[in-house]
Design an enzyme around this catalytic site. Structure first.
Site, PDB file in Angstrom:
ATOM      1  CG  HIS A  32      -1.854  -1.191   1.221  1.00  0.00           C
ATOM      2  ND1 HIS A  32      -2.932  -1.291   0.382  1.00  0.00           N
ATOM      3  CD2 HIS A  32      -1.822  -2.337   1.938  1.00  0.00           C
ATOM      4  CE1 HIS A  32      -3.542  -2.444   0.582  1.00  0.00           C
ATOM      5  NE2 HIS A  32      -2.886  -3.106   1.532  1.00  0.00           N
ATOM      6  CB  CYS A  33      -0.073   4.677  -1.009  1.00  0.00           C
ATOM      7  SG  CYS A  33       0.605   6.291  -1.358  1.00  0.00           S
ATOM      8  N   PRO A  34       2.776   4.443   0.817  1.00  0.00           N
ATOM      9  CG  PRO A  34       4.554   5.677   1.800  1.00  0.00           C
ATOM     10  CD  PRO A  34       3.285   4.904   2.132  1.00  0.00           C
ATOM     11  CG  LEU A  35       5.295   0.357   1.916  1.00  0.00           C
ATOM     12  CD1 LEU A  35       4.857  -0.933   2.599  1.00  0.00           C
ATOM     13  CD2 LEU A  35       6.691   0.744   2.348  1.00  0.00           C
ATOM     14  CG  ASP A  65       1.863   8.224  -5.403  1.00  0.00           C
ATOM     15  OD1 ASP A  65       1.286   9.321  -5.561  1.00  0.00           O
ATOM     16  OD2 ASP A  65       1.617   7.445  -4.451  1.00  0.00           O
TER      17      ASP A  65
END
Length: 101
Positions: A32-35, A65
């Protein structure tokens, strides 16, 4: 019980089916964001100019992103697409080597 998608801890070399070149592969599906963006940045930092990186992500935030980060970097987005399975695939050209701090 729904099956979970596998995720990769490291990038692995593979042949890119679209360009026929040897590209490194980063499987960020299930993260999940930001991974997905952070893993992409870390992998790019370990690569040299001329290499390519294919990133697969399932998080919708990666769609905006990753291209936004690349627009601010020396790297180039070759292509991005949504796959038939609903994942996002990015092909990135490494334009310069990262300078260690």
């Amino acid at each position: 019980m729904a099956s979970e998608r596998p995720t990769a801890e490291t990038a692995n070399p593979m042949t890119d089916s679209k360009s026929g070149t040897n590209a490194r592969h980063l499987d960020a599906r299930g993260l999940h964001c930001p991974l997905p963006l952070l893993r992409t940045k870390l992998t790019l930092a370990s690569m040299v100019a001329g290499e390519q990186l294919e990133v697969l992500a399932s998080d919708a935030g990666a769609w905006g992103d990753i291209p936004a980060y690349l627009a601010l970097s020396d790297h180039s987005l070759i292509s991005r697409e949504e796959t038939a399975s609903g994942d996002y695939r990015f092909l990135i050209a490494v334009q310069s080597e990262e300078i260690p701090s």
